[in-house]
Scaffold this active site. Sequence first.
Site, short mmCIF file in Angstrom:
data_model
loop_
_atom_site.label_atom_id
_atom_site.label_comp_id
_atom_site.label_asym_id
_atom_site.label_seq_id
_atom_site.Cartn_x
_atom_site.Cartn_y
_atom_site.Cartn_z
N GLU A 23 15.37 -16.07 -14.19
CA GLU A 23 14.91 -14.69 -14.27
C GLU A 23 14.07 -14.46 -15.54
O GLU A 23 13.01 -13.83 -15.49
CB GLU A 23 16.12 -13.74 -14.22
CG GLU A 23 15.80 -12.27 -14.42
CD GLU A 23 14.82 -11.68 -13.41
OE1 GLU A 23 14.45 -12.38 -12.45
OE2 GLU A 23 14.41 -10.53 -13.60
N GLU A 33 5.31 -13.39 -15.17
CA GLU A 33 4.64 -12.34 -14.39
C GLU A 33 4.07 -11.24 -15.27
O GLU A 33 3.06 -10.63 -14.92
CB GLU A 33 5.56 -11.75 -13.32
CG GLU A 33 6.69 -10.92 -13.81
CD GLU A 33 7.58 -10.34 -12.70
OE1 GLU A 33 7.05 -9.99 -11.64
OE2 GLU A 33 8.79 -10.25 -12.91
N LYS A 41 10.21 -13.28 -15.57
CA LYS A 41 9.81 -12.06 -16.29
C LYS A 41 8.66 -12.38 -17.23
O LYS A 41 7.68 -11.66 -17.31
CB LYS A 41 10.98 -11.55 -17.12
CG LYS A 41 11.80 -10.38 -16.85
CD LYS A 41 11.61 -9.38 -15.81
CE LYS A 41 11.21 -9.83 -14.47
NZ LYS A 41 11.94 -9.42 -13.34
N HIS A 89 14.80 -35.67 -16.97
CA HIS A 89 14.46 -36.52 -15.82
C HIS A 89 13.00 -36.37 -15.45
O HIS A 89 12.65 -36.35 -14.27
CB HIS A 89 15.40 -36.21 -14.65
CG HIS A 89 16.82 -36.56 -14.96
ND1 HIS A 89 17.28 -37.86 -15.00
CD2 HIS A 89 17.87 -35.78 -15.32
CE1 HIS A 89 18.56 -37.87 -15.34
NE2 HIS A 89 18.94 -36.61 -15.55
N ARG A 127 2.74 0.49 -5.49
CA ARG A 127 2.75 -0.22 -4.21
C ARG A 127 1.48 -1.04 -3.99
O ARG A 127 1.35 -1.74 -2.98
CB ARG A 127 2.90 0.78 -3.06
CG ARG A 127 4.13 1.65 -3.19
CD ARG A 127 4.18 2.64 -2.06
NE ARG A 127 4.38 1.99 -0.79
CZ ARG A 127 5.55 1.69 -0.26
NH1 ARG A 127 6.64 1.98 -0.92
NH2 ARG A 127 5.63 1.10 0.90
N CYS A 161 0.83 -1.20 0.00
CA CYS A 161 0.00 0.00 0.00
C CYS A 161 0.87 1.26 0.00
O CYS A 161 2.03 1.23 0.40
CB CYS A 161 -0.94 0.10 1.20
SG CYS A 161 -1.95 -1.36 1.43
N LYS A 199 4.79 -3.74 -6.08
CA LYS A 199 6.23 -3.53 -6.25
C LYS A 199 7.02 -3.92 -5.01
O LYS A 199 8.05 -4.58 -5.12
CB LYS A 199 6.49 -2.07 -6.61
CG LYS A 199 7.95 -1.74 -6.87
CD LYS A 199 8.43 -2.34 -8.17
CE LYS A 199 9.88 -2.04 -8.47
NZ LYS A 199 10.42 -2.98 -9.46
N TRP A 245 -3.06 -2.52 -1.56
CA TRP A 245 -2.80 -3.90 -1.99
C TRP A 245 -3.39 -4.76 -0.88
O TRP A 245 -2.89 -4.79 0.24
CB TRP A 245 -1.30 -4.16 -2.14
CG TRP A 245 -0.99 -5.47 -2.78
CD1 TRP A 245 -1.06 -5.78 -4.10
CD2 TRP A 245 -0.55 -6.66 -2.11
NE1 TRP A 245 -0.69 -7.08 -4.30
CE2 TRP A 245 -0.37 -7.65 -3.10
CE3 TRP A 245 -0.29 -7.00 -0.79
CZ2 TRP A 245 0.06 -8.94 -2.81
CZ3 TRP A 245 0.13 -8.28 -0.50
CH2 TRP A 245 0.31 -9.24 -1.50
N ASN A 291 -0.16 1.77 5.85
CA ASN A 291 0.62 0.83 5.04
C ASN A 291 1.35 -0.11 6.00
O ASN A 291 2.09 0.37 6.86
CB ASN A 291 1.62 1.60 4.18
CG ASN A 291 2.73 0.73 3.60
OD1 ASN A 291 3.86 1.16 3.47
ND2 ASN A 291 2.43 -0.50 3.29
N GLY A 292 1.10 -1.41 5.85
CA GLY A 292 1.75 -2.39 6.74
C GLY A 292 0.73 -3.44 7.16
O GLY A 292 -0.32 -3.57 6.54
C1 F6R Z 1 10.07 -9.79 -10.11
C2 F6R Z 1 10.24 -8.97 -8.92
C3 F6R Z 1 10.19 -9.64 -7.60
C4 F6R Z 1 11.19 -8.98 -6.63
C5 F6R Z 1 10.99 -9.54 -5.22
C6 F6R Z 1 11.98 -8.95 -4.24
O1 F6R Z 1 10.13 -9.01 -11.26
O2 F6R Z 1 10.37 -7.77 -9.00
O3 F6R Z 1 10.41 -11.01 -7.69
O4 F6R Z 1 12.49 -9.21 -7.09
O5 F6R Z 1 9.68 -9.26 -4.79
O6 F6R Z 1 11.84 -7.57 -4.14
P1 F6R Z 1 12.99 -6.67 -3.56
O7 F6R Z 1 14.15 -6.79 -4.48
O8 F6R Z 1 12.41 -5.30 -3.51
O9 F6R Z 1 13.31 -7.21 -2.20
#
Ligand code: F6R
Length: 588
Positions: free
Chosen positions: A463, A470, A467, A486, A27, A2, A583, A73, A97-98
Amino acid sequence: MCGIIGYIGKDKALPRILNGLKFLEYRGYDSAGIAYVVNNKVEIKKEIGRISSLEKEINYDTETYMGIGHTRWATHGEPFKINSHPHQVGKFTVVHNGIIENYAKLKNKLENMNITFKSDTDTEVIPALLNYYYSKEKDILKTIKKTINDLEGSYALGIICDDDYENIYAVRFGSPLIIAKDKNGNFIASDVPAILAYTNKYILLNELEIAKVSKNNIEVYNKDLELVSYVEKIFEGSQESALLNGYDHYMLKEINEEDKVFLDTFNYYVQNGKFKNTMPDFKKYKNIHIVACGSAYYVGIIASSIIEELCNIPVYVEVASEYRYKKVFYDKDTLVIIISQSGETADSLAALRKSCADNIDTLAIVNVVASSIAREAKYVLYVKAGPEIAVATTKAFLAQITLLILLAIKLAKKDALLKEFIGLEKLIKKLLNQDYKDVALSIYKNSNVFFIGRGIDYGICLEGSLKLKETSYINSVAFQAGELKHGSISLIEVGTPVIGICTKKDMSKKTISNIKEVKSRGAYVIYITNDTVVDKFYDKLIILPDAHEIVMPILSVIPLQLIAYEVAKLRGCDIDKPRNLAKSVTVE
Ligand code: F6R
C-alpha cells in the site's frame, strides 16, 4: 467512469451544473462539456481538460434553466473535444457514464441505415438510437425503453429531447445515478456531493428505471413504463465533509480524518467491549475468498493473514480482474468478501456477480452507501469513512483494515481482543501530528524506492508503495523482505531509498537482517517500527506507538500515506488527481 449532472428549475442552470461538475471531477477529468437550452434550442460547449477550462467558456448569466453536464475519463476515443460529451444526434443530446460494450455492432447497424457518426466514442450510438427509435415511436419514454433494450454494458444517462424542453430524462444500468429535489428545481447526478450545495434530498434510481424530471416534478417509471413510487432519502453528511476545509489537498484532509474514521467505524460495530448486532456472525463459513482491486486488494492481503492466524481457516485472496475470469474452487461453506471503497469498481462488481450466479454467499465491505456492490451482495458491512474525494484512497483503506480486523475477531470469537482498540484514535492522532517532511526530502529526488516487510507488514508495504507511485510518479516496488535478495537486490545502488517496516516483534531480527543486506550495498534506509531499536543500521527512524500486534496495521500505514503526500508535494504533482487515474474505475 465519468460524472454526469443535470438541472431543471427556476434558477439559472449553468452555475448549478458547473458547481456540480466540480464535485464530480474525481470521476474523471480528461474533458468536460455541457448542453443547455437557451432561446428554445440546445447549445453545447466542450473543453479538453479540467472543469476550470470549460468554465472560462461559460457565461453564468445565460438565461437558461435546464441543462446537462459531463466530466470525462476517456475510454473509447482520445480525450479530444470531438469525443467529449454531451453527444448530440438529431433531436437527442446525451451525457453518459459507463461503457456500451456492443457499440461497434450497433454503430455498424446504424451506419448501414445511413446514420453518420462524428466521434470515436461508444456513447454516440445512444443519441443515434434514441433519434432513430423516436422517428418511429414519437414517444420519448417508449424510445428510451427501446434504446436501452439494445444496449449491453453499463450506463447512467442524462437525456434532453428537442421536442420536450420541459423535462430531462435519466436512466441507469450498472452505473450510479441519483435524482435530487431542490425547492426551486430538480437535479440528476452521478453522486450526492454534486448537489449538496443546493439540497440534501435525493432519490436513488434503481437499475433500468427511467426518470422524467421537470422543474417541479419527478416521475419514475419501471422497465414496463409503469409509474412507480420512490423513497426520498436525506444525505446525513454535511457538505463541509465534501469540501477542503482549510487543507491544501483532499488527500491531506482525508488522512487527517483517520482518527475519527477509525472511531466511527469501530463504534458502529462495537459498544462497551462487545460486538453490536450490526456485526453478523459468519462462523458457518469454513473458507473465505477475498476479492478486490488496488488498495482494497492490499487490505485483502493483510486481512487474509489476520483471519488465517486468528480463525484457523484458509483465505484465498485474488484481484478482481483475474478472479472474474479464472476457475475458482468454492464449496457450500465459502464466503466471498468483496472489498470496495466506491462499491462501483467494474471488476469487483463482476466478481461479485460471478459468485452470486454460482449461489455462493457474498459479503460486501463498502464505503459508498447503496452503491452497486453494496446492493447486490448478500450481506453488506459499511466502513464509516465518509466521502473520499482524493483519487488515492487513504481514510477508506484505514477504515477497511479496521473493519476486517473486527470481522476476524468476531469470526475467531476472541472478543477479548476488542480492548486492544481502546484509545487507538489517540495513537492515530499522534502519528498524524508527526512531521514526515524530513523523510520526504530524502526520497523525492530518487527515481526508485523500495519497500520491504514480512507478513502483514508486506501488505502495508504494498500500500505504501502504491501510494508513493500513484501520487508522486516515482517508481516504487514492495517486496517480502526475505525475497529481495533473489534477484531484485541488483537494483539497489548507493543512495537508493529502502523503507523497511517491522511491527511483528518476533520477526524483527529477520527483517533487520534483510535491511542490513541492502544497507551494506549502499541503500538509504528508512526504518519504521514499534520495537526497541538497539543497533544503528538505518539512516532515518520512525518509531510507531506501541500497541497490540493485531491493531498495528491501522497505525503503520499512516506514516506511509503522509510520506507519499509530502513527496508528491515536493515534486509539485497534482496530488488529488494524479495523471491517468480516476476515483472509481467503472471499466474493466
Ligand atoms: C489507490 C486506489 C485504488 C483503489 C481501487 C479499488 O489509491 O484508490 O487502487 O483502491 O481502484 O477501488 P474501490 O475500492 O473503489 O473498489
